[in-house]
Design an enzyme around this catalytic site. Sequence first.
Site, PDB file in Angstrom:
ATOM      1  N   ARG A 116       0.821  -1.220   0.000  1.00  0.00           N
ATOM      2  CA  ARG A 116       0.000   0.000   0.000  1.00  0.00           C
ATOM      3  C   ARG A 116       0.857   1.274   0.000  1.00  0.00           C
ATOM      4  O   ARG A 116       0.512   2.274   0.655  1.00  0.00           O
ATOM      5  CB  ARG A 116      -0.946   0.030   1.204  1.00  0.00           C
ATOM      6  CG  ARG A 116      -1.931  -1.094   1.247  1.00  0.00           C
ATOM      7  CD  ARG A 116      -2.931  -1.036   0.086  1.00  0.00           C
ATOM      8  NE  ARG A 116      -3.906  -2.087   0.242  1.00  0.00           N
ATOM      9  CZ  ARG A 116      -3.759  -3.313  -0.264  1.00  0.00           C
ATOM     10  NH1 ARG A 116      -2.710  -3.621  -0.996  1.00  0.00           N
ATOM     11  NH2 ARG A 116      -4.698  -4.208  -0.071  1.00  0.00           N
ATOM     12  N   SER A 156     -11.110  -0.581   3.049  1.00  0.00           N
ATOM     13  CA  SER A 156     -10.343  -0.746   4.295  1.00  0.00           C
ATOM     14  C   SER A 156      -9.892   0.626   4.787  1.00  0.00           C
ATOM     15  O   SER A 156      -9.179   1.326   4.074  1.00  0.00           O
ATOM     16  CB  SER A 156      -9.099  -1.587   4.051  1.00  0.00           C
ATOM     17  OG  SER A 156      -9.468  -2.822   3.500  1.00  0.00           O
ATOM     18  N   GLU A 177      -5.241   3.719   5.967  1.00  0.00           N
ATOM     19  CA  GLU A 177      -4.854   3.483   4.571  1.00  0.00           C
ATOM     20  C   GLU A 177      -5.409   4.643   3.728  1.00  0.00           C
ATOM     21  O   GLU A 177      -4.857   5.011   2.700  1.00  0.00           O
ATOM     22  CB  GLU A 177      -5.476   2.151   4.120  1.00  0.00           C
ATOM     23  CG  GLU A 177      -5.212   1.828   2.669  1.00  0.00           C
ATOM     24  CD  GLU A 177      -5.887   0.527   2.232  1.00  0.00           C
ATOM     25  OE1 GLU A 177      -5.770  -0.493   2.936  1.00  0.00           O
ATOM     26  OE2 GLU A 177      -6.523   0.546   1.174  1.00  0.00           O
TER      27      GLU A 177
HETATM   28  C1  LIG Z   1     -15.448  -0.793  -1.358  1.00  0.00           C
HETATM   29  C2  LIG Z   1     -13.974  -0.500  -1.532  1.00  0.00           C
HETATM   30  C3  LIG Z   1     -13.086  -1.548  -1.660  1.00  0.00           C
HETATM   31  C4  LIG Z   1     -11.709  -1.302  -1.836  1.00  0.00           C
HETATM   32  N1  LIG Z   1     -10.866  -2.373  -1.973  1.00  0.00           N
HETATM   33  C5  LIG Z   1      -9.542  -2.165  -2.170  1.00  0.00           C
HETATM   34  C6  LIG Z   1      -8.657  -3.277  -2.347  1.00  0.00           C
HETATM   35  O1  LIG Z   1      -9.057  -4.435  -2.365  1.00  0.00           O
HETATM   36  N2  LIG Z   1      -7.339  -3.013  -2.516  1.00  0.00           N
HETATM   37  C7  LIG Z   1      -6.848  -1.741  -2.538  1.00  0.00           C
HETATM   38  O2  LIG Z   1      -5.630  -1.575  -2.709  1.00  0.00           O
HETATM   39  N3  LIG Z   1      -7.672  -0.663  -2.380  1.00  0.00           N
HETATM   40  C8  LIG Z   1      -9.002  -0.844  -2.207  1.00  0.00           C
HETATM   41  N4  LIG Z   1      -9.839   0.232  -2.019  1.00  0.00           N
HETATM   42  C9  LIG Z   1      -9.286   1.596  -2.021  1.00  0.00           C
HETATM   43  C10 LIG Z   1      -9.391   2.314  -3.396  1.00  0.00           C
HETATM   44  O3  LIG Z   1     -10.239   1.620  -4.251  1.00  0.00           O
HETATM   45  C11 LIG Z   1      -8.016   2.446  -4.065  1.00  0.00           C
HETATM   46  O4  LIG Z   1      -7.102   3.091  -3.223  1.00  0.00           O
HETATM   47  C12 LIG Z   1      -8.102   3.222  -5.390  1.00  0.00           C
HETATM   48  O5  LIG Z   1      -6.882   3.125  -6.075  1.00  0.00           O
HETATM   49  C13 LIG Z   1      -8.472   4.684  -5.170  1.00  0.00           C
HETATM   50  O6  LIG Z   1      -8.743   5.260  -6.432  1.00  0.00           O
HETATM   51  P1  LIG Z   1      -9.424   6.696  -6.513  1.00  0.00           P
HETATM   52  O7  LIG Z   1      -9.314   7.150  -7.931  1.00  0.00           O
HETATM   53  O8  LIG Z   1     -10.787   6.638  -5.958  1.00  0.00           O
HETATM   54  O9  LIG Z   1      -8.433   7.527  -5.582  1.00  0.00           O
HETATM   55  P2  LIG Z   1      -8.675   8.849  -4.725  1.00  0.00           P
HETATM   56  O10 LIG Z   1      -9.326   8.504  -3.429  1.00  0.00           O
HETATM   57  O11 LIG Z   1      -9.303   9.895  -5.545  1.00  0.00           O
HETATM   58  O12 LIG Z   1      -7.151   9.220  -4.436  1.00  0.00           O
HETATM   59  C14 LIG Z   1      -6.331   8.332  -3.693  1.00  0.00           C
HETATM   60  C15 LIG Z   1      -4.895   8.875  -3.667  1.00  0.00           C
HETATM   61  O13 LIG Z   1      -4.351   8.876  -4.989  1.00  0.00           O
HETATM   62  C16 LIG Z   1      -3.964  10.201  -5.373  1.00  0.00           C
HETATM   63  N5  LIG Z   1      -4.233  10.306  -6.803  1.00  0.00           N
HETATM   64  C17 LIG Z   1      -5.393   9.997  -7.429  1.00  0.00           C
HETATM   65  N6  LIG Z   1      -5.236  10.128  -8.760  1.00  0.00           N
HETATM   66  C18 LIG Z   1      -3.960  10.550  -8.963  1.00  0.00           C
HETATM   67  C19 LIG Z   1      -3.198  10.880 -10.117  1.00  0.00           C
HETATM   68  N7  LIG Z   1      -3.684  10.778 -11.352  1.00  0.00           N
HETATM   69  N8  LIG Z   1      -1.910  11.305  -9.942  1.00  0.00           N
HETATM   70  C20 LIG Z   1      -1.366  11.386  -8.716  1.00  0.00           C
HETATM   71  N9  LIG Z   1      -2.034  11.082  -7.568  1.00  0.00           N
HETATM   72  C21 LIG Z   1      -3.323  10.664  -7.711  1.00  0.00           C
HETATM   73  C22 LIG Z   1      -4.771  11.114  -4.483  1.00  0.00           C
HETATM   74  O14 LIG Z   1      -4.142  12.388  -4.334  1.00  0.00           O
HETATM   75  C23 LIG Z   1      -4.789  10.301  -3.189  1.00  0.00           C
HETATM   76  O15 LIG Z   1      -3.575  10.448  -2.488  1.00  0.00           O
HETATM   77  C24 LIG Z   1     -11.229   0.027  -1.874  1.00  0.00           C
HETATM   78  C25 LIG Z   1     -12.146   1.089  -1.746  1.00  0.00           C
HETATM   79  C26 LIG Z   1     -13.493   0.830  -1.583  1.00  0.00           C
HETATM   80  C27 LIG Z   1     -14.458   1.979  -1.473  1.00  0.00           C
END
Ligand SMILES: Cc1cc2nc3c(=O)[nH]c(=O)nc-3n(C[C@H](O)[C@H](O)[C@H](O)COP(=O)(O)OP(=O)(O)OC[C@H]3O[C@@H](n4cnc5c(N)ncnc54)[C@H](O)[C@@H]3O)c2cc1C
Length: 346
Positions: free
Chosen positions: A159, A228, A324
Amino acid sequence: MNNLSSGNIKAMNTMAINAYCDQLIEITSLNQLMALTIPEQPVYILGEGSNTLFVDSKTPTLIRPNIIGVKVSETNTHFHLNVGAGENWHQLVQYTVANNMFGLENLALIPGSVGAAPVQNIGAYGVEFANFCHSVEWFDFETSEQLELPVAQCQFSYRDSIFKQALKGKGVITSVNLSLPKKWQPVLTYAGLNELNDTATAEQVMNKVIDIRNSKLPDPKQLANVGSFFKNPVVTQSVFNKLQAQYPDIPFYSQGEDQIKLAAGWLIDQAGLKGYRQGDAAVHQKQALVLVNFGGATGQDIAALAELVVETVAKKFAVTLEPEVRIVGEHGERLLIKSESQCLNQ
Ligand SMILES: Cc1cc2nc3c(=O)[nH]c(=O)nc-3n(C[C@H](O)[C@H](O)[C@H](O)COP(=O)(O)OP(=O)(O)OC[C@H]3O[C@@H](n4cnc5c(N)ncnc54)[C@H](O)[C@@H]3O)c2cc1C
């Protein structure tokens, strides 16, 4: 021109927090990034908001990378994909499996954008983003240049990555380059998937992952959450030995020399907090690692519950849980507990 707007961002974060953004900058091309004057005030890069908790009624300036497109090429041994940061991760997984390019199936149904996948090196069911990453294309705010970081420079670990550390807030991931070997074998080591046999197709593995996830995790569209909330804590062997003497059933995963990973969900459950509810903020009834918003919780309500979880677990096990999830206030990213300065886990 960048697409500028302002407004409530409740629909842009899966915890469904009501917060107001004065300036939302949507980026759809590299040219727009090059022309962008980065504001003086704090900026947060927002993908689909599935790993972000907004804790104040206002957000910092938000930059949303919405660069889309998937380009595929192949060699004798690999498929190579260049995928825009604004693509949706799960749709990418479905696209690859439907087009006979295998490897990402264990990462099905992880919410969020492709651009966020390298940031915390998303992982599930024995597979991580890093396993298939060739390089990450990253735009540097300071120099206005796009760099290609080979996987070895991304510092991927559990992570974590360079994008969460040294490069945090200094630029934007514009696209990722993935390399999927044509020689494929399913990864079936995790509980649930080991019910399949070695002849399972990638599509069967993907569908099984989707079934398991749907049965265990609340769908954010039905019950707002960010997956998580805490990382699984890693402790030293001596800390673990003391815990195991007291709690012989404690689940653990050996991480190599002197490093033992504990299950944060088990710790929260044993601390008596599974299903615990404060107003509309709650610990999920089935999955203690997930905090949920029943509708009316503010970011502060969720943060207060998360702090209670950290304190209760620390009191019972002397182990510090770390979020996380990214905690974002009006002035940018911050720690969950502002006064947090020490880590108990060593
Ligand atoms: C129901 C559920 C289940 C999940 N299961 C998992 C799992 O199994 N495994 C897992 O690893 N995660 C899981 N997650 C967490 C999440 O899905 C991941 O972390 C995902 O990658 C977040 O994507 P996002 O675009 O929504 O990120 P955001 O929440 O919008 O951003 C997350 C981080 O990434 C940065 N960021 C976003 N886009 C960019 C970019 N283009 N350039 C630079 N920085 C950027 C943001 O600044 C922030 O620090 C889960 C979440 C939910 C709601």
